[in-house]
Design a protein around this motif. Sequence first.
Motif: not given
Length: 188
Positions: A13-17
């Motif tokens: 999720a952090v990478f996607s954000a």
Amino acid sequence: MTAQPVFRLARAAVFSAVCVLLGVLGHVFAGGGLPGWAAPAGVGALVLAAAYALAGRERSPGLIVGFLLGAQLLSHELFRLGAPAPGPSAAHDHGGSAMLLAHLVAAALAGWWLARGEAALWSVLRRLAVRLLAVLASPAPIPAPGTAPRPAGGPVRPARLTLRHSLTRRGPPPCAAARPWAAPVTGR
């Protein structure tokens, strides 16, 4: 060390954000129109799925930067297709080398930042695992209820009532000789 599903999802999720925000901000900064919510949501879902698949183990900085570059280029093209036409703008030249250079630099910097965060996170997790295993491997004996643990052999000393490293500085000094500035004045 493999990651648990919740941990994998958080990392993905952090990478996607980061990928989606970098793509949207770069697209708008370069003069493109602000894309609707569907394009960033679609890119975010695609990147989240791919990042979740790769988030099982620690990844190298090269893989992180390469994946981020691919995700950013994908998001740029999808944003370009889904955004309203910005009008004539020299800054938003999709075939220009300046745009490609901007994408490369942004992906490299964000990838380096994510790779350093990834390395720091795995380092902390390894250290926590070592500490936890050390604690679990040698548990301290638990005394029976109502009894105080006593050292084996030797006399038992009474407990100290004051703190060992405390200083008491309240009140006057013990004698007047310790106060040269307050020596009594003798007659003249």
